[in-house]
Scaffold this motif. Structure first.
Motif: not given
Length: 140
Positions: A21-27
């Motif tokens: 799960v990608m965090p905010d602003r990631c990538p």
């Protein structure tokens, strides 16, 4: 070859499934997409690799509060230069590594961005499309 991309365009074109799960602003907004581009990654063993060699810092230490470093912690470190990868093995901070994995990335494997103080260091946000069977160990 590395081609500049906006992450929104990459998401729209390739519809990736990330390995976590990608965090905010990631990538991040500005990324690079590899087309048959070679990279290197340090391995724990001199003559073989395992899934552990592709575990992010965030996966290895999920209880840690990564703060603003979380986008980098969910990615994997890559080195663009074989010579730099070989030199890295000699540094005390990398004493837990014994080998070098050679890999070639393509657009469906995820995106990268040059990060850190060394121009040859990249962070790779990997997709589930990446095939570990396409890796090679370098002779040391």
């Amino acid at each position: 070859m590395l081609k500049p991309y906006k992450i929104a365009d990459y998401l729209n074109e390739y519809k990736p499934q990330w390995t976590c799960v990608m965090p905010d602003r990631c990538p991040p907004e500005d990324v690079l997409v590899a087309e048959e581009h070679p990279f290197f990654r340090l391995a724990k063993q001199v003559d073989s690799y395992s899934a552990d060699d592709f575990m992010s810092y965030a996966e290895a230490d999920p209880q840690r509060n990564w703060g603003q470093m979380l986008p980098l912690a969910v990615g994997l470190s890559l080195i663009e230069s074989e010579a730099k990868a070989r030199r890295s093995l000699k540094l005390p901070m990398f004493r837990q590594y014994q080998g070098i994995i050679s890999l070639t990335l393509n657009p469906t494997d995820g995106v990268v961005k040059q990060t850190g103080v060394h121009r040859s260091h990249y962070t790779w946000w990997r997709t589930t499309s990446f095939q570990m069977s396409n890796l090679n160990m370098l002779a040391l």
